[in-house]
Design a protein around this motif. Structure first.
Motif, PDB file in Angstrom:
ATOM      1  N   UNK A 208      32.480  40.610  92.462  1.00  0.00           N
ATOM      2  CA  UNK A 208      33.243  41.584  93.241  1.00  0.00           C
ATOM      3  C   UNK A 208      34.063  42.535  92.370  1.00  0.00           C
ATOM      4  N   UNK A 209      34.007  42.341  91.057  1.00  0.00           N
ATOM      5  CA  UNK A 209      34.851  43.112  90.141  1.00  0.00           C
ATOM      6  C   UNK A 209      34.227  44.491  89.903  1.00  0.00           C
ATOM      7  N   UNK A 210      34.668  45.452  90.696  1.00  0.00           N
ATOM      8  CA  UNK A 210      34.124  46.798  90.588  1.00  0.00           C
ATOM      9  C   UNK A 210      34.580  47.482  89.305  1.00  0.00           C
ATOM     10  N   UNK A 211      35.758  47.169  88.797  1.00  0.00           N
ATOM     11  CA  UNK A 211      36.222  47.773  87.551  1.00  0.00           C
ATOM     12  C   UNK A 211      35.244  47.480  86.415  1.00  0.00           C
ATOM     13  N   UNK A 212      34.884  46.216  86.242  1.00  0.00           N
ATOM     14  CA  UNK A 212      33.961  45.856  85.164  1.00  0.00           C
ATOM     15  C   UNK A 212      32.589  46.472  85.386  1.00  0.00           C
ATOM     16  N   UNK A 213      32.143  46.486  86.650  1.00  0.00           N
ATOM     17  CA  UNK A 213      30.833  47.075  86.950  1.00  0.00           C
ATOM     18  C   UNK A 213      30.828  48.575  86.694  1.00  0.00           C
ATOM     19  N   UNK A 214      31.943  49.247  87.028  1.00  0.00           N
ATOM     20  CA  UNK A 214      32.026  50.692  86.789  1.00  0.00           C
ATOM     21  C   UNK A 214      31.934  51.000  85.298  1.00  0.00           C
TER      22      UNK A 214
END
Length: 383
Positions: A208-214
């Motif tokens: 769910x970690x969108x920061x890391x995915x971004x």
């Protein structure tokens, strides 16, 4: 000056008025773009405010930009120029890129040159036409599976799903970034539309970690085309950027990052005044205009009813336009250009698009009051 020369001068002046290009505050801009602090700059170091419209369709079940069934591509591009914006946010689906299906004949009825063509061939032509008109393009990964967006149950709320895992998302971004690497008017990559379904900015759950995915998505885009702006939306349908200042996105190429909040009317959160509206958006997004390191803001979606007769919603829209007018450093993109709907959940093919700027035949502006309001943001002269 004799009378004949006076007449010639008058005729020349009249011709110049007729031939005067569509107003654009960035008529001389030179892409590609980059950032510096809270500003976006062009290749000549001139400040650029992205003023955009969303033109959906490559993310929908017809797999093709809306309106090509009603009007020639050149006609639609001319309408975009008449609106007076300098860029188009062009949504696409992973399904469209990966499957690259043949587009239905009915969806390109007004453009017979596209019959029998695949979706990405039509996208090539659309982007080439926009580039020819000196209209910039921001590629927007809107959904994984092509369909109308957005809800908690549509299967497109994160940057991946079972059919289209993260590896596909990263590979697809590299594919499409490479595809348009030599077209300098393609200036941006909006990594993913309206994160939801529990997406978080950081946290302990990597799924769910969108920061890391971004950051992973940004690296993939820049490896394929280091000249693109990397545009990052936020959780809660891109309405909440709390924590972005404390946990910024780090990219391998500097001066490429833009954050992109979205804004729509919500009846349960109707501000009682303009001051209250400013406070709401300050708490959720515009506070980033006062934080360092500076990152530009581009409101990737906002819109309202086509006729501006929808009561409190129209009032909200007018106030939001005022907010943009008072903050010239904020770029923006109206949703949508389309005059008609595409096929999809809760949608009916060829029905009127109630927020759309263009008419159902895509040959006229159907929302003149909205267009005039948008022009006031930039101080454009009335027409």
């Amino acid at each position: 000056m004799n009378s004949q020369r006076k007449i010639q001068a008058l005729l020349l002046a009249m011709i110049c008025l007729v031939c005067k290009p569509v107003y654009s505050q960035h008529a001389g801009l030179v892409p590609p773009l980059h950032t510096e602090g809270h500003q976006i700059l062009d290749a000549s170091e001139n400040p650029v405010r992205l003023t955009s419209v969303n033109w959906y369709g490559f993310d929908q079940k017809e797999y093709v930009a809306g309106g090509l069934d009603h009007a020639p591509l050149a006609t639609i591009v001319e309408q975009i120029r008449q609106i007076g914006v300098n860029s188009v946010r062009l949504p696409w689906a992973n399904e469209t890129l990966e499957r690259n299906p043949l587009v239905p004949d009915y969806a390109v009825a007004a453009n017979p040159q596209f019959k029998g063509k695949h979706a990405m061939e039509v996208m090539d032509a659309v982007i080439a036409a926009l580039e020819h008109a000196h209209v910039m393009v921001i590629l927007d990964n809107h959904v994984s599976r092509a369909d109308w967006c957005c809800s908690e149950s549509d299967g497109n709320g994160l940057w991946y799903n079972h059919e289209y895992p993260e590896a596909n998302w990263l590979a697809d971004w590299q594919t499409i970034a490479k595809r348009y690497r030599n077209q300098k008017w393609v200036v941006g990559a909006d990594l993913r539309n309206e994160l939801r379904n529990g997406a978080a900015w950081g946290g302990t759950d990597p799924k769910l970690d969108w920061h890391a995915a971004a950051e992973r998505g940004g690296r993939a885009v820049l490896a394929a085309n280091p000249r693109l702006l990397v545009i990052v939306e936020g959780p809660e349908y891109s309405t909440n950027f709390a924590g972005f200042d404390k946990l910024p996105v780090n990219l391998p190429v500097p001066y490429r990052l833009v954050y992109s909040p979205h804004a729509y009317y919500a009846a349960e959160q109707t501000p009682s005044s303009f001051e209250e509206l400013k406070e709401v958006y300050e708490a959720r997004a515009t506070f980033l205009l006062h934080t360092e390191p500076g990152v530009p803001l581009w409101v990737g979606e906002f819109g309202t009813c086509q006729t501006l007769d929808c009561g409190a919603e129209a009032d909200w829209f007018r106030q939001f336009v005022r907010l943009l007018k008072e903050n010239p450093q904020i770029s923006w993109s109206y949703w949508p250009l389309n005059g008609t709907q595409s096929t999809g959940v809760s949608r009916k093919y060829d029905a009127i698009e109630s927020f759309g700027l263009l008419s159902a035949d895509y040959k006229h502006i159907a929302a003149p009051k909205i267009v005039e309001l948008l022009r006031t943001i930039e101080g454009q002269p009335p027409r």
